[in-house]
Design a protein around this motif. Structure first.
Motif, short mmCIF file in Angstrom:
data_model
loop_
_atom_site.label_atom_id
_atom_site.label_comp_id
_atom_site.label_asym_id
_atom_site.label_seq_id
_atom_site.Cartn_x
_atom_site.Cartn_y
_atom_site.Cartn_z
N THR A 56 0.81 -1.22 0.00
CA THR A 56 0.00 0.00 0.00
C THR A 56 0.85 1.27 0.00
O THR A 56 0.50 2.25 -0.67
CB THR A 56 -0.92 0.01 1.23
OG1 THR A 56 -0.11 -0.07 2.43
CG2 THR A 56 -1.88 -1.15 1.20
N ARG A 69 3.68 0.76 -3.13
CA ARG A 69 3.10 0.27 -4.39
C ARG A 69 3.89 -0.90 -4.98
O ARG A 69 4.00 -1.04 -6.19
CB ARG A 69 3.01 1.41 -5.42
CG ARG A 69 2.22 2.61 -4.94
CD ARG A 69 0.82 2.23 -4.54
NE ARG A 69 0.06 3.37 -4.03
CZ ARG A 69 -1.08 3.27 -3.35
NH1 ARG A 69 -1.56 2.08 -3.08
NH2 ARG A 69 -1.72 4.34 -2.94
N VAL A 73 -13.44 -4.05 -2.42
CA VAL A 73 -12.04 -3.76 -2.76
C VAL A 73 -11.57 -4.70 -3.86
O VAL A 73 -10.87 -4.29 -4.80
CB VAL A 73 -11.14 -3.88 -1.52
CG1 VAL A 73 -9.67 -3.77 -1.89
CG2 VAL A 73 -11.50 -2.79 -0.50
N ASN A 82 -13.35 -3.65 -7.38
CA ASN A 82 -12.79 -2.45 -8.01
C ASN A 82 -12.26 -1.54 -6.90
O ASN A 82 -13.05 -0.84 -6.26
CB ASN A 82 -13.83 -1.73 -8.85
CG ASN A 82 -13.23 -0.65 -9.75
OD1 ASN A 82 -12.38 0.12 -9.32
ND2 ASN A 82 -13.65 -0.63 -11.00
N PRO A 83 -10.95 -1.52 -6.67
CA PRO A 83 -10.40 -0.72 -5.56
C PRO A 83 -10.72 0.77 -5.68
O PRO A 83 -10.98 1.43 -4.66
CB PRO A 83 -8.89 -0.96 -5.65
CG PRO A 83 -8.76 -2.24 -6.41
CD PRO A 83 -9.92 -2.28 -7.35
N GLU A 84 -10.72 1.32 -6.89
CA GLU A 84 -10.97 2.74 -7.06
C GLU A 84 -12.40 3.08 -6.72
O GLU A 84 -12.68 4.09 -6.06
CB GLU A 84 -10.64 3.15 -8.50
CG GLU A 84 -10.81 4.65 -8.77
CD GLU A 84 -9.92 5.52 -7.90
OE1 GLU A 84 -10.26 6.70 -7.72
OE2 GLU A 84 -8.89 5.02 -7.39
N VAL A 85 -13.34 2.26 -7.17
CA VAL A 85 -14.74 2.48 -6.83
C VAL A 85 -14.95 2.35 -5.33
O VAL A 85 -15.70 3.12 -4.72
CB VAL A 85 -15.64 1.50 -7.59
CG1 VAL A 85 -17.08 1.58 -7.10
CG2 VAL A 85 -15.58 1.78 -9.09
N ARG A 103 -12.76 3.01 -3.04
CA ARG A 103 -12.20 4.21 -2.42
C ARG A 103 -13.17 5.38 -2.54
O ARG A 103 -13.39 6.13 -1.57
CB ARG A 103 -10.88 4.57 -3.08
CG ARG A 103 -10.14 5.73 -2.43
CD ARG A 103 -8.91 6.12 -3.20
NE ARG A 103 -9.25 6.65 -4.52
CZ ARG A 103 -9.64 7.91 -4.71
NH1 ARG A 103 -9.74 8.77 -3.69
NH2 ARG A 103 -9.94 8.33 -5.91
N LEU A 104 -13.78 5.53 -3.70
CA LEU A 104 -14.74 6.61 -3.90
C LEU A 104 -15.99 6.42 -3.05
O LEU A 104 -16.69 7.39 -2.73
CB LEU A 104 -15.11 6.71 -5.38
CG LEU A 104 -13.98 7.13 -6.33
CD1 LEU A 104 -14.44 7.06 -7.78
CD2 LEU A 104 -13.48 8.52 -5.98
N VAL A 120 -9.10 1.74 1.44
CA VAL A 120 -8.58 0.56 0.77
C VAL A 120 -7.24 0.13 1.38
O VAL A 120 -6.98 -1.07 1.57
CB VAL A 120 -8.44 0.81 -0.74
CG1 VAL A 120 -7.77 -0.38 -1.43
CG2 VAL A 120 -9.80 1.08 -1.35
N ASN A 121 -6.38 1.09 1.69
CA ASN A 121 -5.07 0.76 2.27
C ASN A 121 -5.22 0.08 3.63
O ASN A 121 -4.51 -0.91 3.92
CB ASN A 121 -4.22 2.01 2.41
CG ASN A 121 -3.76 2.56 1.07
OD1 ASN A 121 -3.85 1.87 0.05
ND2 ASN A 121 -3.27 3.78 1.06
#
Length: 324
Positions: free
Chosen positions: A125, A128, A204, A207-210, A212-213, A218-219
């Motif tokens: 995390t 990366r 997660v 879709n990790p980005e979704v 997060r939004l 997520v981390n």
């Protein structure tokens, strides 16, 4: 518009493929495997052999629960076998060399395991680093530490009550170690099904980005999952030590591959976001029953590796078909 029979057939076939490559498919495969081995051997279908299979899958079952969480979020952990060995050596060194009470030694061994998972999670995390590389590095580090603790020597001799955890069958059926595996599995199943934290893992992995939004850290989830997987690997090491009444730094070699195989055979998607603990338990049973049956059939250990590799390949192919 009402679909014709010919139009409904492909959809029906796709539905069958989807269900068979999820949790239902492995269950059917397990049943067919048990039926075949019951007909092929005289000793497979017995209470004694069934209990023996349960004893043999205890370590793999506990590790597979943690690996299920990791793969659900789209990750991978190659370090669990080495973390298992490190946990065993820390416990043995603290108890037999430093003279600490065994319960405290076990607790500190689990703390050491959790730290390994935390480092892997922070590499993934914070820096990366791909999960494959981060856990590959931890695999080497943990194995090296396990050997350094006693200069590669094994430690033998633990209190009788510790060894009896894997021997004494309560009510003539379950040992304490098997009961521990069942409790861990049930708790993980309930967490994924009924807790919001369990739904976060699917989000997660999907879709990790979704995720997060949507407000999910997520981390934090990722680090927590890797810590949990490492602690469960350490717990599996404690169980293995009870079975062997000894600890050695070479323990757990190749266990990460069996663990990943059990999760994948159970229908959990390697890309994350799909799967469950029920399927993982079935996958663990398939590997345990397969190994037990091949031994009863006197199949060469080298051929056993080939057969299990083919089973893993077929499971991944079925998962790919389901995704399509």
């Amino acid at each position: 518009m009402i679909a014709t029979v010919s139009e409904r057939e492909p959809a029906r076939s796709r539905g069958i493929l989807a269900s068979l490559s999820g949790a239902t498919g492995p269950l059917i495969g397990l049943i067919l495997l048990c039926v075949f081995l019951s007909l092929a051997t005289d000793t497979f279908l017995s209470v004694r052999n069934a209990l023996n299979i349960l004893d043999q899958i205890t370590v793999l079952g506990i590790m597979a629960v943690g690996m299920s969480f990791v793969i659900l979020i789209g990750g991978i952990d190659l370090s669990v076998g080495s973390v298992l060995a490190l946990s065993m050596m820390v416990m043995g060194w603290l108890a037999n060399v430093m003279g600490l009470p065994l319960p405290i030694s076990i607790l500190l061994a689990l703390v050491a395991s959790g730290l390994c998972g935390m480092v892997s999670g922070m590499l993934i995390t914070g820096f990366r680093v791909p999960p494959f590389i981060a856990t590959l590095a931890m695999m080497s580090v943990a194995r090296g530490l396990a050997n350094m603790i006693t200069d590669g020597q094994q430690i033998v001799g633990f209190p009788d009550w510790f060894m009896m955890l894997a021997i004494d069958r309560h009510f003539g059926v379950l040992t304490a170690t098997v009961a521990l595996m069942l409790v861990v599995t049930a708790a993980a199943w309930a967490f994924l099904r009924y807790r919001s934290g369990g739904r976060m893992l699917y989000a997660v992995g999907g879709n990790p980005e979704v995720a997060r939004l949507a407000g999910i850290n997520v981390n934090y989830v990722t680090i927590g999952v890797y810590v949990l997987a490492a602690i469960l690997a350490g717990l599996a090491g404690i169980v293995l030590a009870a079975r062997l009444d000894s600890v050695q730094p070479s323990s757990g070699l190749g266990y990460e591959l069996d663990t990943i195989a059990a999760v994948v055979i159970g229908g959990t998607s390697l890309s994350g976001g799909a799967g469950g603990i029920g399927g993982t338990l079935i996958g663990v049973l398939i590997i345990g029953v397969l190994r037990n049956g091949l031994n009863l059939l006197n199949v060469s250990p080298f051929l056993q590796q080939v057969i299990i590799g083919v089973v893993i390949a077929l499971a991944v192919a079925a998962e790919t078909l389901r995704r399509r």
